[in-house]
Design a protein around this motif. Structure first.
Motif, mmCIF file in Angstrom:
data_model
loop_
_atom_site.group_PDB
_atom_site.id
_atom_site.type_symbol
_atom_site.label_atom_id
_atom_site.label_comp_id
_atom_site.label_asym_id
_atom_site.label_seq_id
_atom_site.Cartn_x
_atom_site.Cartn_y
_atom_site.Cartn_z
ATOM 1 N N ASN A 174 -63.262 -8.471 -6.672
ATOM 2 C CA ASN A 174 -62.066 -7.848 -7.235
ATOM 3 C C ASN A 174 -61.316 -8.833 -8.116
ATOM 4 O O ASN A 174 -61.317 -10.036 -7.868
ATOM 5 C CB ASN A 174 -61.153 -7.363 -6.119
ATOM 6 C CG ASN A 174 -61.802 -6.287 -5.272
ATOM 7 O OD1 ASN A 174 -62.802 -5.682 -5.661
ATOM 8 N ND2 ASN A 174 -61.259 -6.052 -4.105
ATOM 9 N N ILE A 175 -60.642 -8.285 -9.133
ATOM 10 C CA ILE A 175 -59.885 -9.117 -10.061
ATOM 11 C C ILE A 175 -58.499 -8.517 -10.294
ATOM 12 O O ILE A 175 -58.236 -7.359 -9.941
ATOM 13 C CB ILE A 175 -60.580 -9.251 -11.436
ATOM 14 C CG1 ILE A 175 -60.698 -7.863 -12.110
ATOM 15 C CG2 ILE A 175 -61.929 -9.934 -11.321
ATOM 16 C CD1 ILE A 175 -60.872 -7.915 -13.600
ATOM 17 N N LYS A 176 -57.643 -9.303 -10.886
ATOM 18 C CA LYS A 176 -56.376 -8.853 -11.456
ATOM 19 C C LYS A 176 -56.246 -9.518 -12.811
ATOM 20 O O LYS A 176 -56.787 -10.609 -13.042
ATOM 21 C CB LYS A 176 -55.181 -9.292 -10.611
ATOM 22 C CG LYS A 176 -54.906 -8.467 -9.391
ATOM 23 C CD LYS A 176 -53.611 -8.911 -8.742
ATOM 24 C CE LYS A 176 -53.300 -8.094 -7.506
ATOM 25 N NZ LYS A 176 -52.026 -8.508 -6.890
ATOM 26 N N PHE A 177 -55.518 -8.862 -13.691
ATOM 27 C CA PHE A 177 -55.143 -9.479 -14.956
ATOM 28 C C PHE A 177 -53.766 -10.089 -14.775
ATOM 29 O O PHE A 177 -52.895 -9.497 -14.127
ATOM 30 C CB PHE A 177 -55.144 -8.450 -16.089
ATOM 31 C CG PHE A 177 -56.532 -7.979 -16.418
ATOM 32 C CD1 PHE A 177 -57.328 -8.696 -17.288
ATOM 33 C CD2 PHE A 177 -57.036 -6.837 -15.824
ATOM 34 C CE1 PHE A 177 -58.621 -8.283 -17.565
ATOM 35 C CE2 PHE A 177 -58.329 -6.411 -16.094
ATOM 36 C CZ PHE A 177 -59.122 -7.140 -16.970
ATOM 37 N N PHE A 178 -53.582 -11.266 -15.323
ATOM 38 C CA PHE A 178 -52.311 -11.978 -15.258
ATOM 39 C C PHE A 178 -51.859 -12.282 -16.673
ATOM 40 O O PHE A 178 -52.666 -12.717 -17.501
ATOM 41 C CB PHE A 178 -52.450 -13.290 -14.490
ATOM 42 C CG PHE A 178 -52.722 -13.120 -13.033
ATOM 43 C CD1 PHE A 178 -51.672 -13.109 -12.124
ATOM 44 C CD2 PHE A 178 -54.017 -12.971 -12.564
ATOM 45 C CE1 PHE A 178 -51.919 -12.957 -10.767
ATOM 46 C CE2 PHE A 178 -54.272 -12.816 -11.213
ATOM 47 C CZ PHE A 178 -53.223 -12.809 -10.317
ATOM 48 N N VAL A 179 -50.586 -12.061 -16.928
ATOM 49 C CA VAL A 179 -50.036 -12.387 -18.242
ATOM 50 C C VAL A 179 -48.751 -13.186 -18.047
ATOM 51 O O VAL A 179 -47.962 -12.893 -17.148
ATOM 52 C CB VAL A 179 -49.783 -11.123 -19.107
ATOM 53 C CG1 VAL A 179 -48.714 -10.230 -18.524
ATOM 54 C CG2 VAL A 179 -49.462 -11.491 -20.543
ATOM 55 N N SER A 180 -48.597 -14.201 -18.863
ATOM 56 C CA SER A 180 -47.335 -14.935 -18.947
ATOM 57 C C SER A 180 -46.721 -14.609 -20.294
ATOM 58 O O SER A 180 -47.425 -14.558 -21.307
ATOM 59 C CB SER A 180 -47.571 -16.443 -18.823
ATOM 60 O OG SER A 180 -48.024 -16.755 -17.531
ATOM 61 N N ILE A 181 -45.422 -14.347 -20.295
ATOM 62 C CA ILE A 181 -44.714 -13.905 -21.498
ATOM 63 C C ILE A 181 -43.587 -14.884 -21.818
ATOM 64 O O ILE A 181 -42.820 -15.243 -20.931
ATOM 65 C CB ILE A 181 -44.112 -12.495 -21.284
ATOM 66 C CG1 ILE A 181 -45.221 -11.470 -21.055
ATOM 67 C CG2 ILE A 181 -43.200 -12.095 -22.438
ATOM 68 C CD1 ILE A 181 -46.121 -11.209 -22.246
ATOM 69 N N VAL A 182 -43.505 -15.280 -23.075
ATOM 70 C CA VAL A 182 -42.423 -16.145 -23.541
ATOM 71 C C VAL A 182 -41.527 -15.324 -24.464
ATOM 72 O O VAL A 182 -41.956 -14.887 -25.529
ATOM 73 C CB VAL A 182 -42.967 -17.380 -24.289
ATOM 74 C CG1 VAL A 182 -41.818 -18.214 -24.848
ATOM 75 C CG2 VAL A 182 -43.838 -18.215 -23.369
ATOM 76 N N GLN A 183 -40.299 -15.092 -23.997
ATOM 77 C CA GLN A 183 -39.325 -14.370 -24.823
ATOM 78 C C GLN A 183 -38.693 -15.321 -25.834
ATOM 79 O O GLN A 183 -38.503 -14.981 -26.989
ATOM 80 C CB GLN A 183 -38.246 -13.747 -23.943
ATOM 81 C CG GLN A 183 -37.225 -12.956 -24.734
ATOM 82 C CD GLN A 183 -36.194 -12.326 -23.812
ATOM 83 O OE1 GLN A 183 -36.444 -12.026 -22.663
ATOM 84 N NE2 GLN A 183 -35.010 -12.127 -24.343
ATOM 85 N N SER A 184 -38.353 -16.509 -25.364
ATOM 86 C CA SER A 184 -37.802 -17.559 -26.225
ATOM 87 C C SER A 184 -38.172 -18.888 -25.578
ATOM 88 O O SER A 184 -38.738 -18.909 -24.486
ATOM 89 C CB SER A 184 -36.281 -17.428 -26.337
ATOM 90 O OG SER A 184 -35.665 -17.695 -25.091
ATOM 91 N N TYR A 185 -37.847 -19.973 -26.212
ATOM 92 C CA TYR A 185 -38.228 -21.281 -25.704
ATOM 93 C C TYR A 185 -37.810 -21.479 -24.243
ATOM 94 O O TYR A 185 -38.552 -22.011 -23.448
ATOM 95 C CB TYR A 185 -37.619 -22.379 -26.578
ATOM 96 C CG TYR A 185 -38.058 -23.761 -26.173
ATOM 97 C CD1 TYR A 185 -39.234 -24.303 -26.670
ATOM 98 C CD2 TYR A 185 -37.316 -24.512 -25.273
ATOM 99 C CE1 TYR A 185 -39.657 -25.564 -26.284
ATOM 100 C CE2 TYR A 185 -37.733 -25.775 -24.878
ATOM 101 C CZ TYR A 185 -38.899 -26.298 -25.387
ATOM 102 O OH TYR A 185 -39.322 -27.538 -24.999
ATOM 103 N N GLU A 233 -48.606 -9.649 -12.827
ATOM 104 C CA GLU A 233 -49.904 -9.152 -12.356
ATOM 105 C C GLU A 233 -50.153 -7.684 -12.679
ATOM 106 O O GLU A 233 -49.228 -6.880 -12.650
ATOM 107 C CB GLU A 233 -49.989 -9.287 -10.839
ATOM 108 C CG GLU A 233 -49.806 -10.678 -10.325
ATOM 109 C CD GLU A 233 -49.838 -10.726 -8.800
ATOM 110 O OE1 GLU A 233 -50.366 -9.790 -8.156
ATOM 111 O OE2 GLU A 233 -49.343 -11.727 -8.256
ATOM 112 N N SER A 234 -51.407 -7.367 -12.908
ATOM 113 C CA SER A 234 -51.844 -5.982 -12.997
ATOM 114 C C SER A 234 -52.158 -5.507 -11.582
ATOM 115 O O SER A 234 -52.133 -6.287 -10.628
ATOM 116 C CB SER A 234 -53.113 -5.862 -13.865
ATOM 117 O OG SER A 234 -54.248 -6.367 -13.167
ATOM 118 N N ALA A 235 -52.520 -4.257 -11.467
ATOM 119 C CA ALA A 235 -53.052 -3.746 -10.197
ATOM 120 C C ALA A 235 -54.440 -4.356 -9.995
ATOM 121 O O ALA A 235 -55.067 -4.856 -10.937
ATOM 122 C CB ALA A 235 -53.146 -2.224 -10.247
ATOM 123 N N VAL A 236 -54.926 -4.289 -8.787
ATOM 124 C CA VAL A 236 -56.270 -4.782 -8.469
ATOM 125 C C VAL A 236 -57.306 -3.900 -9.159
ATOM 126 O O VAL A 236 -57.188 -2.669 -9.162
ATOM 127 C CB VAL A 236 -56.515 -4.792 -6.955
ATOM 128 C CG1 VAL A 236 -57.973 -5.129 -6.622
ATOM 129 C CG2 VAL A 236 -55.566 -5.758 -6.273
#
Length: 165
Positions: free
Chosen positions: A140-151, A159-162
């Motif tokens: 099983n996997i999940k997708f992970f995203v990191s977001i930068v709005q500003s510095y 996290e996404s769902a499994v």
């Protein structure tokens, strides 16, 4: 003379800092591969429960070698991102991205194309990717995203769902 040397030292330090931080406008570096955090000076991630980002797929399972659409949606503009698929069993990066949106580029953390980051600091809201599962079962996997709005404002590892193997 001491004043001139001090001013020159401060100017050099400032230029080094500017060149160091300007590099992030063209995407995350390899130093962000493991913890998915931007290496901005003196910043901490925002509370993950207070984000405005969703990451999802239209499938709840996959087979080895499958291509899977992945979407990141936001209700606010952001400038930077880093996205990966990770195995739940050991948190290792898995698979590769085969289609990426404009304003992004592939990054090699573990293998070619296993991570995508921004390539410019244009404002973004909705991003679409296609991820390819490895040819061998990985669990099983999940997708992970990191977001930068500003510095100074970012969220790490949203996290996404499994997605089941």
């Amino acid at each position: 003379m001491k004043v001139q040397v001090a001013l020159l030292s401060w100017a050099c330090a400032g230029l080094c800092l500017i060149s160091y931080t300007a590099g992030f406008s063209h995407g995350a570096g390899h130093s962000a591969c493991s913890d998915m955090r931007p290496k901005h000076i003196s910043t901490q991630p925002q509370n993950p429960k207070s984000n405005y980002i969703s990451v999802y797929t239209n499938k709840s399972s996959y087979l080895p070698g499958d291509n899977m659409p992945v979407t990141v949606r936001s209700t606010r503009d952001f400038m930077g991102f880093l996205i990966q698929a990770r195995r739940l069993s050991d948190d290792r990066i898995a698979g590769t991205f085969v289609v990426i949106p404009p304003g992004s580029k592939l990054l090699t953390c573990f293998e070619d194309g296993d991570t995508v980051t921004h390539s410019d600091k244009s404002l973004k809201r909705n991003l679409s990717f296609v991820w390819r599962a490895p040819d061998q079962p990985i669990g099983n996997i999940k997708f992970f995203v990191s977001i930068v709005q500003s510095y100074f404002v970012y969220w790490a590892r949203i996290e996404s769902a499994v997605v089941s193997d």
